[in-house]
Design a protein around this motif. Structure first.
Motif, PDB file in Angstrom:
ATOM      1  N   VAL A  76     -37.955  54.786 -39.476  1.00  0.00           N
ATOM      2  CA  VAL A  76     -37.019  55.251 -40.490  1.00  0.00           C
ATOM      3  C   VAL A  76     -35.723  54.448 -40.335  1.00  0.00           C
ATOM      4  O   VAL A  76     -35.231  54.258 -39.221  1.00  0.00           O
ATOM      5  CB  VAL A  76     -36.747  56.768 -40.344  1.00  0.00           C
ATOM      6  CG1 VAL A  76     -35.664  57.229 -41.306  1.00  0.00           C
ATOM      7  CG2 VAL A  76     -38.036  57.556 -40.564  1.00  0.00           C
ATOM      8  N   THR A  82     -34.740  60.989 -44.015  1.00  0.00           N
ATOM      9  CA  THR A  82     -36.149  61.273 -44.252  1.00  0.00           C
ATOM     10  C   THR A  82     -36.859  61.581 -42.932  1.00  0.00           C
ATOM     11  O   THR A  82     -36.667  60.886 -41.938  1.00  0.00           O
ATOM     12  CB  THR A  82     -36.835  60.061 -44.935  1.00  0.00           C
ATOM     13  OG1 THR A  82     -36.175  59.793 -46.152  1.00  0.00           O
ATOM     14  CG2 THR A  82     -38.301  60.320 -45.182  1.00  0.00           C
ATOM     15  N   LYS A  83     -37.683  62.623 -42.950  1.00  0.00           N
ATOM     16  CA  LYS A  83     -38.534  62.977 -41.805  1.00  0.00           C
ATOM     17  C   LYS A  83     -39.974  62.920 -42.298  1.00  0.00           C
ATOM     18  O   LYS A  83     -40.458  63.865 -42.912  1.00  0.00           O
ATOM     19  CB  LYS A  83     -38.186  64.365 -41.288  1.00  0.00           C
ATOM     20  CG  LYS A  83     -36.787  64.444 -40.716  1.00  0.00           C
ATOM     21  CD  LYS A  83     -36.524  65.795 -40.118  1.00  0.00           C
ATOM     22  CE  LYS A  83     -35.078  65.960 -39.826  1.00  0.00           C
ATOM     23  NZ  LYS A  83     -34.571  65.707 -38.605  1.00  0.00           N
ATOM     24  N   SER A  85     -43.368  63.568 -42.790  1.00  0.00           N
ATOM     25  CA  SER A  85     -44.391  64.528 -42.346  1.00  0.00           C
ATOM     26  C   SER A  85     -45.788  63.918 -42.399  1.00  0.00           C
ATOM     27  O   SER A  85     -46.701  64.406 -41.735  1.00  0.00           O
ATOM     28  CB  SER A  85     -44.338  65.798 -43.191  1.00  0.00           C
ATOM     29  OG  SER A  85     -44.562  65.505 -44.550  1.00  0.00           O
TER      30      SER A  85
END
Length: 143
Positions: A76, A82-83, A85
């Motif tokens: 990232v 933003t994570k 998933s």
């Protein structure tokens, strides 16, 4: 058509996987990735998600267990909140086929692009998730 090959694996994709040797890399690129501009060999899989393709590919594709991290993700960008998933989904799929999988290598965005340019092939997917790009390093068949 052949028995046992998922319909999502096109003849072109199967050919690419068969041509690859130990240590060669294949990129599964999300819909935002500059696949055509980076690819030595480009396989179009528009309309398909990366998890679907990853699951289908790993039925046939051995990961390189002679390296510490045979699966690479794009890091990232610093400051981006933003994570991804989707990475957890990738881990579950990989562990189904490679129980000894011990985690991902993370590569900075522009270094990832450069590595992708050296990959044997890039598979352009229709994946919409951010940071969904993944590199697989091919291993050997020991059976």
């Amino acid at each position: 058509m052949l028995k046992g090959i998922p319909a999502i694996v096109s003849p072109d994709l199967m050919k690419i996987m068969m041509e690859m040797g130990h240590g060669d890399e294949i990129v599964l690129a999300d819909g935002n990735f500059p696949a055509a501009g980076c690819a030595q060999r480009l396989v179009r899989c528009d309309g398909h998600s990366t998890p679907q393709l990853l699951d289908a590919i790993l039925r046939f594709f051995p990961l390189d267990m002679y390296v510490d991290k045979p699966v690479v993700l794009m890091q990232v960008v610093p400051g981006d909140l933003t994570k991804p998933s989707i990475w957890d989904e990738y881990k579950r799929i990989i562990q189904r086929y490679e129980p000894s999988f011990n985690g991902f290598e993370f590569v900075e965005r522009f270094s990832f692009y450069e590595r992708a340019k050296r990959a044997y092939a890039i598979v352009a997917t229709g994946e919409k998730a951010l940071y969904a790009n993944i590199i697989l390093k091919k291993g050997v068949i020991t059976e």
